[in-house]
Design a protein around this motif. Structure first.
Motif, PDB file in Angstrom:
ATOM      1  N   ASP A  22       7.468  32.483  41.870  1.00 13.92           N
ATOM      2  CA  ASP A  22       6.798  32.461  40.535  1.00 13.92           C
ATOM      3  C   ASP A  22       6.571  34.112  40.349  1.00 13.92           C
ATOM      4  OD1 ASP A  22       5.361  32.734  42.771  1.00 13.92           O
ATOM      5  OD2 ASP A  22       3.319  32.862  41.074  1.00 13.92           O
ATOM      6  N   GLN A  23       6.983  35.020  41.120  1.00  9.89           N
ATOM      7  CA  GLN A  23       7.075  36.219  41.026  1.00  9.89           C
ATOM      8  C   GLN A  23       8.439  36.808  41.645  1.00  9.89           C
ATOM      9  OE1 GLN A  23       4.071  38.280  39.648  1.00  9.89           O
ATOM     10  NE2 GLN A  23       3.784  35.982  39.147  1.00  9.89           N
ATOM     11  N   ALA A  26       8.735  39.414  44.524  1.00  8.29           N
ATOM     12  CA  ALA A  26       8.431  40.725  44.531  1.00  8.29           C
ATOM     13  C   ALA A  26       7.793  40.813  45.888  1.00  8.29           C
ATOM     14  CB  ALA A  26       7.849  41.094  43.236  1.00  8.29           C
ATOM     15  N   ARG A  59      16.484  32.013  41.634  1.00  3.96           N
ATOM     16  CA  ARG A  59      16.747  33.276  40.518  1.00  3.96           C
ATOM     17  C   ARG A  59      16.741  34.544  41.048  1.00  3.96           C
ATOM     18  NH1 ARG A  59      13.230  34.292  35.917  1.00  3.96           N
ATOM     19  NH2 ARG A  59      15.420  35.620  35.463  1.00  3.96           N
ATOM     20  N   GLY A  64      12.241  43.330  43.638  1.00  9.23           N
ATOM     21  CA  GLY A  64      11.908  44.697  43.741  1.00  9.23           C
ATOM     22  C   GLY A  64      10.578  44.788  44.412  1.00  9.23           C
ATOM     23  N   ASP A  66       6.469  45.217  44.295  1.00  8.75           N
ATOM     24  CA  ASP A  66       5.678  44.618  43.376  1.00  8.75           C
ATOM     25  C   ASP A  66       4.907  45.950  42.490  1.00  8.75           C
ATOM     26  OD1 ASP A  66       2.946  43.600  42.000  1.00  8.75           O
ATOM     27  OD2 ASP A  66       3.265  41.690  43.427  1.00  8.75           O
ATOM     28  N   ILE A  67       5.301  45.948  41.283  1.00  5.73           N
ATOM     29  CA  ILE A  67       5.057  47.005  40.366  1.00  5.73           C
ATOM     30  C   ILE A  67       3.719  46.693  40.049  1.00  5.73           C
ATOM     31  CG2 ILE A  67       5.494  48.028  38.232  1.00  5.73           C
ATOM     32  CD1 ILE A  67       8.256  46.427  38.392  1.00  5.73           C
ATOM     33  N   PHE A  70       1.150  48.537  42.585  1.00  3.32           N
ATOM     34  CA  PHE A  70       1.371  49.837  42.788  1.00  3.32           C
ATOM     35  C   PHE A  70       1.227  50.843  41.745  1.00  3.32           C
ATOM     36  CE2 PHE A  70       6.069  49.661  42.786  1.00  3.32           C
ATOM     37  CZ  PHE A  70       6.533  50.369  41.923  1.00  3.32           C
ATOM     38  N   PHE A 107      18.565  37.935  41.592  1.00  4.69           N
ATOM     39  CA  PHE A 107      18.292  39.337  41.561  1.00  4.69           C
ATOM     40  C   PHE A 107      17.989  39.947  42.692  1.00  4.69           C
ATOM     41  CE2 PHE A 107      16.622  37.893  37.222  1.00  4.69           C
ATOM     42  CZ  PHE A 107      17.732  38.579  36.438  1.00  4.69           C
ATOM     43  N   LEU A 109      16.921  43.706  43.467  1.00  8.25           N
ATOM     44  CA  LEU A 109      16.590  45.071  42.851  1.00  8.25           C
ATOM     45  C   LEU A 109      15.686  45.806  43.327  1.00  8.25           C
ATOM     46  CD1 LEU A 109      16.082  43.232  38.973  1.00  8.25           C
ATOM     47  CD2 LEU A 109      18.092  44.183  40.080  1.00  8.25           C
ATOM     48  N   PRO A 133      16.697  50.216  39.896  1.00 10.73           N
ATOM     49  CA  PRO A 133      16.292  50.505  38.627  1.00 10.73           C
ATOM     50  C   PRO A 133      15.068  51.287  38.569  1.00 10.73           C
ATOM     51  CG  PRO A 133      15.575  48.239  38.943  1.00 10.73           C
ATOM     52  CD  PRO A 133      16.182  48.630  40.053  1.00 10.73           C
ATOM     53  N   GLU A 134      14.556  51.984  39.622  1.00 14.19           N
ATOM     54  CA  GLU A 134      13.431  52.687  39.921  1.00 14.19           C
ATOM     55  C   GLU A 134      13.232  53.840  38.579  1.00 14.19           C
ATOM     56  OE1 GLU A 134      15.019  51.303  42.314  1.00 14.19           O
ATOM     57  OE2 GLU A 134      13.797  50.972  44.115  1.00 14.19           O
ATOM     58  N   LEU A 137      11.514  53.170  35.607  1.00 14.52           N
ATOM     59  CA  LEU A 137       9.766  53.205  35.768  1.00 14.52           C
ATOM     60  C   LEU A 137       8.987  54.436  36.084  1.00 14.52           C
ATOM     61  CD1 LEU A 137       9.781  49.982  38.138  1.00 14.52           C
ATOM     62  CD2 LEU A 137       9.137  50.107  36.039  1.00 14.52           C
ATOM     63  N   MET A 167      22.449  47.191  36.372  1.00 17.44           N
ATOM     64  CA  MET A 167      22.513  46.261  37.441  1.00 17.44           C
ATOM     65  C   MET A 167      24.030  46.087  37.414  1.00 17.44           C
ATOM     66  SD  MET A 167      19.935  43.289  36.626  1.00 17.44           S
ATOM     67  CE  MET A 167      18.385  43.684  35.752  1.00 17.44           C
TER      68      MET A 167
HETATM   69  N1  COA Z   1       7.142  43.377  40.643  1.00 18.30           N
HETATM   70  C1  COA Z   1       6.189  42.657  40.105  1.00 18.30           C
HETATM   71  N2  COA Z   1       6.200  41.329  39.526  1.00 18.30           N
HETATM   72  C2  COA Z   1       7.484  41.127  39.154  1.00 18.30           C
HETATM   73  C3  COA Z   1       8.567  41.839  39.559  1.00 18.30           C
HETATM   74  C4  COA Z   1       8.143  42.947  40.277  1.00 18.30           C
HETATM   75  N3  COA Z   1       9.054  43.769  40.775  1.00 18.30           N
HETATM   76  N4  COA Z   1       9.795  41.275  39.274  1.00 18.30           N
HETATM   77  C5  COA Z   1       9.344  40.022  38.368  1.00 18.30           C
HETATM   78  N5  COA Z   1       8.030  40.062  38.571  1.00 18.30           N
HETATM   79  C6  COA Z   1       7.295  38.998  37.791  1.00 18.30           C
HETATM   80  C7  COA Z   1       7.084  39.179  36.750  1.00 18.30           C
HETATM   81  O1  COA Z   1       6.029  39.985  36.246  1.00 18.30           O
HETATM   82  C8  COA Z   1       6.647  37.729  36.182  1.00 18.30           C
HETATM   83  O2  COA Z   1       5.431  37.228  36.404  1.00 18.30           O
HETATM   84  P1  COA Z   1       4.479  36.765  35.628  1.00 18.30           P
HETATM   85  O3  COA Z   1       4.946  35.504  35.034  1.00 18.30           O
HETATM   86  O4  COA Z   1       2.975  36.776  36.243  1.00 18.30           O
HETATM   87  O5  COA Z   1       4.102  37.657  34.311  1.00 18.30           O
HETATM   88  C9  COA Z   1       7.696  36.868  37.144  1.00 18.30           C
HETATM   89  O6  COA Z   1       7.929  37.835  38.198  1.00 18.30           O
HETATM   90  C10 COA Z   1       9.215  36.400  36.391  1.00 18.30           C
HETATM   91  O7  COA Z   1       9.559  37.738  35.934  1.00 18.30           O
HETATM   92  P2  COA Z   1       9.863  37.913  34.468  1.00 18.30           P
HETATM   93  O8  COA Z   1      10.094  39.426  34.029  1.00 18.30           O
HETATM   94  O9  COA Z   1       9.119  36.954  33.380  1.00 18.30           O
HETATM   95  O10 COA Z   1      11.487  37.014  34.491  1.00 18.30           O
HETATM   96  P3  COA Z   1      12.633  37.802  33.451  1.00 18.30           P
HETATM   97  O11 COA Z   1      13.778  36.530  33.713  1.00 18.30           O
HETATM   98  O12 COA Z   1      12.136  37.828  32.133  1.00 18.30           O
HETATM   99  O13 COA Z   1      13.456  39.037  34.087  1.00 18.30           O
HETATM  100  C11 COA Z   1      13.835  40.682  35.682  1.00 18.30           C
HETATM  101  C12 COA Z   1      13.890  39.195  35.485  1.00 18.30           C
HETATM  102  C13 COA Z   1      14.146  40.695  37.385  1.00 18.30           C
HETATM  103  C14 COA Z   1      14.934  41.335  35.058  1.00 18.30           C
HETATM  104  C15 COA Z   1      12.553  41.405  35.460  1.00 18.30           C
HETATM  105  O14 COA Z   1      11.318  40.556  36.147  1.00 18.30           O
HETATM  106  C16 COA Z   1      12.422  42.867  35.877  1.00 18.30           C
HETATM  107  O15 COA Z   1      12.849  43.759  35.646  1.00 18.30           O
HETATM  108  N6  COA Z   1      11.783  42.905  37.189  1.00 18.30           N
HETATM  109  C17 COA Z   1      11.625  44.423  37.695  1.00 18.30           C
HETATM  110  C18 COA Z   1      12.597  44.808  38.394  1.00 18.30           C
HETATM  111  C19 COA Z   1      12.447  46.274  38.911  1.00 18.30           C
HETATM  112  O16 COA Z   1      12.320  47.151  38.071  1.00 18.30           O
HETATM  113  N7  COA Z   1      12.516  46.366  40.241  1.00 18.30           N
HETATM  114  C20 COA Z   1      12.123  47.436  41.009  1.00 18.30           C
HETATM  115  C21 COA Z   1      10.793  47.634  41.134  1.00 18.30           C
HETATM  116  S1  COA Z   1      10.465  49.311  42.145  1.00 18.30           S
END
Ligand code: COA
Length: 259
Positions: A22-23, A26, A59, A64, A66-67, A70, A107, A109, A133-134, A137, A167
């Motif tokens: 569900d996350q 991450a 999926r 990544g 867990d943003i 941190f 993914f 990432l 993709p850091e 952020l 990506m």
């Molecule tokens: N950290 C924390 N939570 C994350 C996460 C991450 N790196 N990547 C995804 N999630 C969580 C989302 O917050 C969401 O949680 P929620 O339903 O409680 O809000 C859930 O996972 C599903 O992700 P969502 O973003 O809704 O899916 P999407 O299909 O719209 O997008 C991604 C998919 C991968 C493009 C998008 O989640 C994303 O950009 N994630 C971060 C990628 C990233 O920057 N990684 C490097 C981190 S240093």
């Protein structure tokens, strides 16, 4: 406490699944700790010759670090997060005596791609998307990505992928040498099992020695050729060497004890 990873043993192969779908799997601190424990447990299990690492659901491998965990950290906390991650998981996996295949099922990432790059080889499904993709952020890859991506794909491609925060798909990743094989999502784990079976028929001790010598060539202050000489010599004291060479002389298939 419940673990965020699932271990399924299949004889000489272990399937290790990161289980936070569900996350998008991450990597929070708990998941990193759970993975660290699982890898150590599997390394200690002499029956297991190859570990296949994948993400739960269809999926993501890992989307990544867990943003949400941190994003309010201080400089000191950020540094500690990176250092602990290197030690507990990313360096542990790269240096594990048991061979690790990343089955990249979606993914991969940031920390997810960094984890896949710590594994010894990578196989991706068609739907996989990979990137670091850091910088989008305001942070940089902190789990070895700046080093391992450049080692795998070259400096120019690594700098561009990191700076654009884009990506790439699995075909481009294969073209760049970031993944070794691309397959359908349905066939991904079987494809990894097939590679794992071939690897598990060889001497796991010799494979670990060869991997150590290869890794040494990418470390500063360590001479890969010297490491190769050391590791080559060490093989002559192993049961696997006795078994492998005796089997050749006796015209039979070796049955390596892995010691
Ligand atoms: N950290 C924390 N939570 C994350 C996460 C991450 N790196 N990547 C995804 N999630 C969580 C989302 O917050 C969401 O949680 P929620 O339903 O409680 O809000 C859930 O996972 C599903 O992700 P969502 O973003 O809704 O899916 P999407 O299909 O719209 O997008 C991604 C998919 C991968 C493009 C998008 O989640 C994303 O950009 N994630 C971060 C990628 C990233 O920057 N990684 C490097 C981190 S240093």
């Amino acid at each position: 406490m419940d673990s965020n990873v699932i271990i399924q043993k299949e004889g000489s192969i272990a399937l290790l699944t990161i289980n936070r779908p569900d996350q998008l799997n991450a990597l929070n601190v708990k998941t990193i700790n759970d993975l660290s424990i699982a890898f150590k447990e599997l390394e200690a299990d002499k029956e297991v010759k190859v570990i296949i690492l994948t993400g739960a659901g269809d999926r993501a491998f890992v989307a990544g670090a867990d943003i949400k965990e941190f994003y309010q950290f201080s400089v000191e906390e950020g540094k500690k997060l990176s250092k602990d991650g290197h030690e507990k998981l990313f360096n542990l996996v790269e240096n594990l005596n048991t061979f690790v295949i990343a089955a990249v099922n979606g993914f991969a990432l940031g920390g997810g791609l960094e984890l896949a790059m710590s594994c010894h080889i990578r196989v991706a499904s068609h739907n996989a998307k990979m990137g670091l993709p850091e910088v989008g952020l305001g942070v940089i890859p902190g789990y070895g990505g700046t080093q391992r991506l450049a080692q795998l794909v070259g400096k120019g491609r690594a700098i561009e992928l990191i700076a654009t925060a884009e990506m790439i798909n699995s075909e481009t990743a294969k073209d760049w040498g970031l993944v070794n094989h691309v397959t359908t999502q349905a066939e991904l784990i079987d494809r990894c099992r097939e590679i794992a079976r071939r690897i598990s028929q060889n001497s796991s001790v010799a494979i670990a020695g060869a991997v150590r010598a290869i890794i040494a060539g990418f470390q500063s202050g360590v001479n890969g050729f010297e490491m190769e000489i050391e590791e080559f010599g060490k093989c002559f004291g192993t049961q696997d060497f006795k078994e492998g060479t005796s089997a050749f002389v006796e015209k039979r298939k070796p049955n390596f004890p892995g010691a």
